[in-house]
Design a protein around this motif. Structure first.
Motif: not given
Length: 616
Positions: A418-422, A444, A440, A425
């Motif tokens: 979930d740290l990556a939003h794209s 975040q 990240l 990322d």
């Protein structure tokens, strides 16, 4: 009239060459609209070391940087440097990651992809070239230029033809070491124009001072595009100044048509940035001029100097410079460009500092000799190959090195969660996992407190609100001006460590530090019968100044504990030194009797790390 086109390298190669890639987006933004109005063929703004440096040192998201530059410079094509299968990293990535990265780069603003391979091995270009053509980008195939008995005009033409067959739109002569001479330039440009038939782009580093002459002779021979930088970031290890080149071509058939007054207005801005930040100009020293003898590129030279200063061995620089061509010849004359410049250079430094040639060999050198980086340009020394590889076998010629990396995008996405939003990322994490995760996590959650580590004492400074980026930067400034060696910023289960001279990274350990991870094999040294230790005990000592880490990654168990029986070649610890992660391994079997250094502690050259007792 045959006007020459000009690419500006100020925002990528120039500050990578002179300012250690520390130019920030804030430095760029005020002047971008004027640079966009000059009429450059392209602006080189991304790729190379700028990707990880933005994360590692500047607390900037490289994808955000690219998108913002595109918005502020919409008229001029944006260019990046891509290291083939290595992308913007220092080792091969999987075909899946390569394709996705190229497409993401294109949709975020890159128009021109200059693609090179350190060995001029076309197999390392194939996947990225296909991806560039798929997304409609301009594929500029680059020839890594060097001088050796096995690099000839014919070999360069053969490689250029292979690039053309992959769909190259232009061919770049990439003179990263400043080794080109005017008449070689003219000969090479003429041959490329006659036999390959594509537009030719000439890229020279000033270093020894021949670059302006190379450009003139290259343009006369038919070169279509040349690379320059604004005067505040020109010369020395960088490119020639655009103002000088534009003025030199005025009133000739090659006149670029660029506005000198506008160029000088832009130059005054960058001169102000340089003065404000107290950054050095590009200059050519005697040592740099001697590139025509030692053939060491400017960036590699700077790395040598800093490495040897850390080891308190600055006086050994002449020995290292004499060792580089020997090592290079023994391993098939690879061009000295990333990552091969780091691999060859590190081996040369180790050979000199240990006094035993090829007694300690970085893992990356072993992998290069096995063929994992690609095909060596020339034959290698059989004795060196046998000594380094032992029972290991070289990679079969029919195997493309990049095909051996099978990590998928889905696997990487699952790791970062979930740290990556794209997708960007996830790709950032795929290339630089520790730096990306730290970035990240920091952005975040923010950071609520900073712990200053002073020996065994920890003084906690609490903030009412989360610590923002500017507060963190102020803490870093305080760190650099004090005797404190480390700051750890904590938020719940998240820890980010800021070490003096080391940038921001996950606390405890950063398992992947560019450009090269090094494996060092150390022989035991007998321990004097003192301090209550038996005379049969031996020591493992630090081969260089660095920081010791007992595990391979945050949260991982230590490599060894007291009482463990270790086999020959078994890892004992990691020593972070010279921006490299050095795996220290046992040269003989033994029992670990004492661990002399705590985790994450700095050590000096010769410091005892472990006591062990050999076993039969």
């Amino acid at each position: 009239m045959r006007p020459v086109h000009i690419t500006d390298t100020t925002l990528r190669d120039a500050h990578q060459s002179l300012w250690a890639t520390r130019m920030t987006l804030a430095d760029m933004l005020p002047i971008l609209p004027k640079m966009d109005s000059v009429g450059y063929w392209s602006l080189e703004v991304w790729g190379g070391a700028t990707f990880d440096a933005a994360l590692r040192f500047l607390d900037e998201n490289p994808w955000d940087r690219l998108r913002i530059i595109k918005r502020h410079a919409p008229k001029t094509p944006l260019q990046m440097l891509l290291r083939g299968q290595n992308l913007v990293g220092y080792h091969h990535y999987s075909d899946d990651i390569v394709r996705r990265f190229v497409h993401a780069s294109s949709r975020n603003g890159i128009d021109v992809f200059r693609v090179f391979d350190a060995l001029n091995d076309i197999r390392n270009i194939e996947v990225s070239a296909a991806a560039i053509k798929e997304c409609g980008g301009h594929f500029e195939g680059a020839i890594s230029y060097t001088v050796s008995p096995v690099h000839t005009l014919d070999t360069y033409l053969e490689y250029a033809q292979e690039l053309k067959e992959l769909g190259a739109d232009t061919i770049c002569i990439k003179d990263m070491a400043g080794m080109l001479t005017p008449f070689r330039t003219a000969k090479m440009v003429s041959a490329l124009k006659d036999e390959i038939g594509l537009p030719v782009h000439v890229h020279c580093h000033y270093i020894g001072g021949m670059a302006p002459m190379n450009y003139l002779k290259g343009v006369e021979a038919g070169a279509d595009i040349i690379d320059t930088a604004v005067v505040a970031l020109a010369f020395g290890n960088s490119q020639p100044a655009v103002e000088m080149i534009v003025a030199a071509l005025k009133e000739s058939e090659y006149d670029s048509g660029l506005d000198l007054d506008l160029l000088f207005e832009i130059a005054h801005y960058w001169e102000g940035v340089r003065e404000k930040k107290k950054l050095k100009r590009g200059v050519t020293t005697l040592l740099q001029m001697e590139v025509f003898s030692h053939q060491v590129p400017g960036g590699m030279m700077s790395n040598f100097i800093s490495q040897l200063e850390l080891q308190k061995a600055s006086d050994r620089l002449p020995d290292v410079l004499a060792e580089v061509p020997k090592v290079r010849a023994e391993v098939g004359y690879p061009p000295l460009v990333t990552p091969l410049s780091q691999i060859v250079g590190t081996q040369a430094v180790i050979n000199v500092l240990t006094g035993k040639r090829w007694s300690v060999v970085p893992q990356e050198m072993k992998e290069y000799i096995r063929g994992y980086y690609g095909k060596a340009p020339g034959p290698m020394d059989d004795e060196i190959v046998a000594k380094v590889l032992g029972n290991d076998k070289p990679l079969a010629p029919e195997v493309r090195p990049g095909s051996l990396v099978t990590t998928t995008y889905e696997q990487v996405a699952a790791e970062i969660g979930d740290l990556a939003h794209s997708e960007e990322d996830v790709l950032m994490y795929a290339l630089f996992p520790n730096e990306a995760r730290a970035y990240l996590e920091l952005h975040q959650q923010g950071a609520e407190r900073a712990v200053f580590l002073m020996g065994e004492e920890a003084n906690t400074v609490r903030e009412e609100d989360s610590v923002d980026v500017n507060q963190i930067r102020e803490l870093v400034k305080l760190l650099e001006s004090s005797d404190v060696s480390e700051i750890v910023i904590e938020e719940g289960d998240t820890k980010v460590s800021v070490r003096k001279g080391g940038g921001i990274q996950p606390a405890e350990f950063s398992s992947e530090v560019s450009p090269v991870a090094q494996r060092a094999t150390l022989s035991g040294t007998p321990v004097p019968a003192e301090g209550g230790r038996p005379a049969s005990w031996r020591t493992v000592v630090a081969p260089m100044v660095g920081t010791l880490y007992r595990s391979a990654s945050p949260g991982a168990p230590p490599f060894v504990e007291v009482g463990d029986i270790v086999a020959e070649g078994q890892p004992l610890c990691i020593l972070e030194a010279m921006k490299l992660m050095n795996e220290i391994v046992a040269e003989e079997a033994g029992v670990i009797r004492e661990i002399a250094i705590e985790n994450a502690q700095p050590v000096e050259y010769g410091t005892v790390l472990f006591y062990y007792e050999p076993v039969a």
